[in-house]
Write a protein that holds these residues in place. Structure first.
Motif, PDB file in Angstrom:
ATOM      1  N   ARG A 175      -5.894  12.245 -15.265  1.00  0.00           N
ATOM      2  CA  ARG A 175      -5.191  13.097 -14.265  1.00  0.00           C
ATOM      3  C   ARG A 175      -6.237  13.984 -13.525  1.00  0.00           C
ATOM      4  O   ARG A 175      -6.007  14.411 -12.384  1.00  0.00           O
ATOM      5  N   ASN A 176      -7.813  14.276 -13.974  1.00  0.00           N
ATOM      6  CA  ASN A 176      -8.608  14.701 -13.287  1.00  0.00           C
ATOM      7  C   ASN A 176      -9.937  14.132 -13.760  1.00  0.00           C
ATOM      8  O   ASN A 176     -10.018  13.458 -14.741  1.00  0.00           O
ATOM      9  N   SER A 177     -10.906  14.702 -13.083  1.00  0.00           N
ATOM     10  CA  SER A 177     -12.384  14.225 -13.369  1.00  0.00           C
ATOM     11  C   SER A 177     -12.687  14.746 -14.906  1.00  0.00           C
ATOM     12  O   SER A 177     -13.483  14.039 -15.420  1.00  0.00           O
ATOM     13  N   ARG A 178     -12.106  15.747 -15.491  1.00  0.00           N
ATOM     14  CA  ARG A 178     -12.639  16.291 -16.789  1.00  0.00           C
ATOM     15  C   ARG A 178     -12.070  15.129 -17.653  1.00  0.00           C
ATOM     16  O   ARG A 178     -13.026  15.121 -18.901  1.00  0.00           O
ATOM     17  N   ALA A 180     -11.345  11.978 -17.269  1.00  0.00           N
ATOM     18  CA  ALA A 180     -11.665  10.763 -16.645  1.00  0.00           C
ATOM     19  C   ALA A 180     -12.501   9.412 -17.821  1.00  0.00           C
ATOM     20  O   ALA A 180     -11.909   8.642 -18.101  1.00  0.00           O
ATOM     21  N   LEU A 181     -13.534   9.937 -18.092  1.00  0.00           N
ATOM     22  CA  LEU A 181     -14.250   9.318 -19.249  1.00  0.00           C
ATOM     23  C   LEU A 181     -13.551   8.895 -20.255  1.00  0.00           C
ATOM     24  O   LEU A 181     -13.593   7.802 -21.009  1.00  0.00           O
ATOM     25  N   PHE A 182     -12.740  10.046 -20.916  1.00  0.00           N
ATOM     26  CA  PHE A 182     -12.378   9.995 -22.236  1.00  0.00           C
ATOM     27  C   PHE A 182     -11.145   9.134 -22.067  1.00  0.00           C
ATOM     28  O   PHE A 182     -10.903   8.109 -22.930  1.00  0.00           O
ATOM     29  N   ALA A 183     -10.411   9.060 -21.232  1.00  0.00           N
ATOM     30  CA  ALA A 183      -9.113   8.185 -20.889  1.00  0.00           C
ATOM     31  C   ALA A 183      -9.734   6.789 -20.613  1.00  0.00           C
ATOM     32  O   ALA A 183      -8.827   5.680 -21.274  1.00  0.00           O
ATOM     33  N   GLN A 184     -10.740   6.541 -19.765  1.00  0.00           N
ATOM     34  CA  GLN A 184     -11.126   5.205 -19.713  1.00  0.00           C
ATOM     35  C   GLN A 184     -11.643   4.402 -21.136  1.00  0.00           C
ATOM     36  O   GLN A 184     -11.156   3.422 -21.256  1.00  0.00           O
ATOM     37  N   ARG A 185     -12.330   5.372 -21.697  1.00  0.00           N
ATOM     38  CA  ARG A 185     -12.583   4.770 -23.202  1.00  0.00           C
ATOM     39  C   ARG A 185     -11.788   4.542 -23.991  1.00  0.00           C
ATOM     40  O   ARG A 185     -11.686   3.650 -24.979  1.00  0.00           O
ATOM     41  N   VAL A 186     -10.555   5.794 -24.226  1.00  0.00           N
ATOM     42  CA  VAL A 186      -9.703   5.408 -25.273  1.00  0.00           C
ATOM     43  C   VAL A 186      -8.728   4.222 -24.754  1.00  0.00           C
ATOM     44  O   VAL A 186      -8.161   3.446 -25.590  1.00  0.00           O
ATOM     45  N   TRP A 187      -8.379   4.019 -23.358  1.00  0.00           N
ATOM     46  CA  TRP A 187      -7.756   2.884 -23.195  1.00  0.00           C
ATOM     47  C   TRP A 187      -8.494   1.504 -23.612  1.00  0.00           C
ATOM     48  O   TRP A 187      -7.486   0.609 -23.911  1.00  0.00           O
TER      49      TRP A 187
END
Length: 346
Positions: A175-178, A180-187
């Protein structure tokens, strides 16, 4: 650390009495493998899980262990919301899911019926074509340009998995830059674990598509919990964002309970609840499930591919219920899709 992988530690303490306190506890008492070592294997699993959280949260082990006990009042608020099924960030059931589940479970359904259901949802159609052309699903180099072609090329089993991923992908987009990295890696982690569970289920002659979707639910629970924590923290004096140590504690405590809430909110068939429960709280003499092994193999391979600390192959084979050749087959497929995915991102 009561996480997705730490259920294994119960393999080596058959006389241990389980303590149950909703919603984060589980029964750690499945049947051990003949070669299990009661002293070394739990430590191996704990290490693998720590490596996973360090990568997902982009933090050091010291950071994840910092301020232990300081956030209990926040974690208690989160526990209350889970127990009372009042998570504001819990994703609602996708509108097309009931019709899709019915069509996919109906042996008389043909690809035209399935195609029509998907095409009635433009957003799902777009997501499905993107997912179908991703390295995790597309067979060969041929581009998939239509829903009908996707159903034809991938078959019913393949399209089930694509639908599962297409439904969940928007919910897990940053949803935001904060985040972003977490969401990418979790996916990436979720897809890898889901694919591993699917492949292992095929080897064992079980319903592979069910294990694929069940394998994605933990990843969605991670995103859900992180966002719920953010809501709670913003209401706390002097807090804006949850620190990595708090996120780590929340994920490791409540991941399985949140996965069950997702399955319940989406009215998934009872077999999904059963698979999640079997993975969370393996019963005595219970047959090992592909979901457990899929998470271990997927975690190890995604960390290894990301050049993170992981687990040696000989140790993996000591704690999963696959032969060496079977593990090699699964690992080759997973490595191929991770490599293809890396090229796509590049």
């Amino acid at each position: 650390m009561p996480g997705f992988l730490s259920w294994i530690s119960g393999l080596f303490s058959p006389n241990k009495t389980a303590t149950l306190s909703a919603p984060e506890s589980r029964l750690l008492n499945p049947v051990a493998l003949p070669q299990d070592n009661a002293e070394t294997n739990p430590a191996l699993v704990d290490q693998l899980e720590e490596h996973l959280f360090c990568w997902l949260l982009d933090s050091s082990p010291t950071t994840l262990r910092a301020e232990t006990g300081q956030w209990e009042h926040v974690l208690e608020k989160l526990r209350w919301r889970i127990t009372h099924q009042e998570l504001d960030e819990l994703p609602r059931q996708p509108m097309a899911l009931p019709m899709l589940m019915q069509a996919l479970s109906d042996e008389t359904s043909d690809r035209h019926r399935l195609t029509n259901i998907i095409l009635n949802d433009p957003a799902l159609t777009d997501q499905l074509l993107q997912i179908a052309n991703s390295p995790y699903f597309r067979p060969g180099d041929q581009s998939i340009d239509s829903v009908d072609q996707a159903v034809f090329v991938l078959g019913l089993d393949g399209i089930r998995n694509v639908i599962s991923a297409a439904i969940m992908r928007p919910m897990m987009a940053a949803r935001n830059s904060r985040e972003a990295l977490f969401a990418q890696r979790v996916w990436r982690w979720g897809l890898t674990c889901a694919r591993s569970a699917e492949l292992i289920a095929k080897i064992q002659g079980q319903d592979a598509s069910v294990y694929f979707m069940a394998g994605l639910l933990p990843a969605l629970s991670y995103i859900t919990l992180r966002r719920e924590l953010q809501r709670i923290c913003r209401a706390e004096p002097g807090m804006t964002e949850p620190p990595p140590s708090l996120i780590h504690d929340a994920l490791s405590r409540y991941q399985w309970a949140t996965s069950q809430l997702l399955a319940n909110a989406w009215n998934l068939p009872p077999k999904y609840h059963a698979h999640l429960m079997a993975a969370e709280r393996p019963a005595p003499k219970q047959k090992h499930t592909p979901l457990n092994d899929g998470i271990i193999v997927g975690t190890r391979e995604v960390l290894r591919h990301a050049h993170q600390r992981n687990m040696p192959e000989e140790d993996v084979l000591r704690i999963i219920h696959l032969s060496g050749p079977q593990f090699t087959r699964v690992r080759k497929v997973i490595l191929d899709v991770l490599e293809a995915g890396a090229k796509t991102r590049a």
